[in-house]
Write an enzyme that holds these catalytic residues in place. Sequence first.
Site: not given
Ligand code: APR
Ligand code: ZN
Length: 365
Positions: A38, A43, A40, A59, A164
């Site tokens: 994930c 990060h 998180s 997690h 999650c």
């Molecule tokens: N505009 C639009 N989409 C974006 C941008 C942007 N500026 N920057 C990144 N993205 C998109 C990415 O292309 C990706 O598809 O955001 C998405 C994030 O997805 P994941 O990397 O799969 O992250 P995910 O596990 O879904 O978590 C997202 O939620 O729980 C929180 O900590 C976690 O901050 C994280 C968020």
């Molecule tokens: Zn998570």
Amino acid sequence: MRAAVLYEVGQPLAVEEVELDPPRQGEVLVRIAATGVCHSDLHYIKGDLVMPLPVVLGHEAAGIVEAVGAGVQSVQPGDHVVLLFAPACGRCRYCAAGRPHLCEMRLRVRGRMPDGTSRLHARGEDLHHFTCVSSWAERAVVPESGVLRVERDLPFAVCALLGCAVTTGVGAVLNTAQVTPGSTVAVFGLGGVGLNVVQGARIAGAVTIVGVDMLEHRLDAARRFGATHTVNARRDDPVKAIQDLTQGGADYAFEVIGRAATVRQAVDCLARGGTAVAVGLPPAREELALPGPAFILNEKTLRACFYGSARLRHDIPRLLALYHAGRLMLDELVTAALPLERVNEAVAALDRGDGLRTILEMHTA
Ligand code: APR
Ligand code: ZN
């Protein structure tokens, strides 16, 4: 046992032998069967969020109970369980108010078990636990309140995601925002969590659901999960596009990326009286900024959402009921499965935005 350890920010995880103590009173030993990767976790690997190192991350997980410590009542060896990353004491003011995801225990545990000690050791030192889960490992010792028993015939990958991505994403819609039928909804970020916001909006009866991402394949996925429109933020201004598609602004907007700039876009794309929900975790160095008068005069709301504002023991069985009824797409979220040894590849795939969700699968006899 084998576990993936983060020793230094920005460095690959070391998959190595880690010593795991037996469960103490009120604790449960779980053999991990499947665990998600994930954002998180990413990060912390990148240092956007900070926690004490070394740590075993992970997690979002499910597995089989192998042993229980004294006093454990809700599970026994052989039970299949979802791991929950918000252990709850059941007694504090937040638990008493029906908001166990905000339990005081979470602030106290920071890198440890609730009693302040660690069950994980390697290279002669204690390792930190992550959210009392630390599932990028063959086994985990967790508090009893961090496991929820589920039916044995469910795929482990699906159960892991309930730990999650699904609970957070769908919960943001149904619990945090309480989206009503006929609403218009915008979703910024269509990864593992964001796609669950999209399907949560579909389940809530939203009529217009606009998905925003920068990756074309994620926009395609969003349409399969229920988005009625998509916007590629690399090509088009998402705020303007959403305002056009919703005749002046969305009733609800969800930020599921974790950047201050996109939280601002989520607020800006709202209709008067609309609600933006910040789900993604922004880097520790970023502050959120709002457009002063426009925010007030248009009576907008910005809400934060942690863990889908979920009452996990109430919500997860309901999410499973939606899955069994064919209304919640869970199998479709899992686009790759790798062994624990390849965790660094899984993390790199998440960083690139490959697929939807990668699961680390352990072998269970
Ligand atoms: N505009 C639009 N989409 C974006 C941008 C942007 N500026 N920057 C990144 N993205 C998109 C990415 O292309 C990706 O598809 O955001 C998405 C994030 O997805 P994941 O990397 O799969 O992250 P995910 O596990 O879904 O978590 C997202 O939620 O729980 C929180 O900590 C976690 O901050 C994280 C968020
Ligand atoms: Zn998570």
